[in-house]
Design a protein around this motif. Structure first.
Motif, PDB file in Angstrom:
ATOM      1  N   SER A 144      58.023  49.275  39.189  1.00 51.76           N
ATOM      2  CA  SER A 144      57.815  49.898  37.881  1.00 51.76           C
ATOM      3  C   SER A 144      56.333  50.179  37.717  1.00 51.76           C
ATOM      4  O   SER A 144      55.512  49.724  38.507  1.00 51.76           O
ATOM      5  N   ASP A 202      53.155  51.056  34.548  1.00 55.51           N
ATOM      6  CA  ASP A 202      52.711  51.202  33.170  1.00 55.51           C
ATOM      7  C   ASP A 202      51.420  52.013  33.229  1.00 55.51           C
ATOM      8  O   ASP A 202      50.341  51.455  33.512  1.00 55.51           O
ATOM      9  N   LYS A 213      48.338  51.041  31.331  1.00 59.28           N
ATOM     10  CA  LYS A 213      47.557  49.943  31.904  1.00 59.28           C
ATOM     11  C   LYS A 213      47.098  50.248  33.329  1.00 59.28           C
ATOM     12  O   LYS A 213      46.492  49.387  33.974  1.00 59.28           O
TER      13      LYS A 213
END
Length: 122
Positions: free
Chosen positions: A71, A73, A76
């Motif tokens: 995954s 983000d 971030k």
């Protein structure tokens, strides 16, 4: 240029879960396909998983798709590899990579981190 730094490795017992992180920096790091590879002692580097720039598509090695989840983000600038039910044969140095195309071939990726060691004891 894209700089990649992996973290989260360590010595764990078989059966536990572990999450690796790859922190990316660079002007366009969020536009790259990100991938995880691993290399066990005496073996060639092996593809684990890849994820598209927006996280919408993921791609796994057949032997990894059941226990591993990739995954990202982008807020971030971080990509993750969640590893479940770890086995001693998962022991390896895990590398994060960035590239333009989603591929299981290591030479398709332009940027690499230094790797993080994962050791699974039985």
């Amino acid at each position: 240029q894209v700089q990649l730094v992996e973290s989260g490795g360590g010595l764990v017992q078989a059966g536990v879960s572990l999450r690796l992180s790859c922190s990316a920096s660079g002007r366009t790091s969020n536009s790259y396909v990100m991938a995880w590879f691993r290399q066990a002692p005496g073996k060639e580097r092996e593809f684990v998983a890849a994820i598209s720039w927006n996280g919408g598509r993921t791609f796994y090695a057949d032997s990894m798709k059941v226990r591993f989840t990739i995954s990202r983000d982008n807020a971030k600038n971080t990509v993750y590899l969640e590893m479940n039910s770890l086995k001693p044969e998962d022991t390896a140095v895990y590398y994060c990579a960035a590239g333009i195309l989603s591929s299981s071939v290591s030479r398709s990726y332009d940027y690499w981190g230094q790797g993080t060691q994962v050791t699974v004891s039985s």
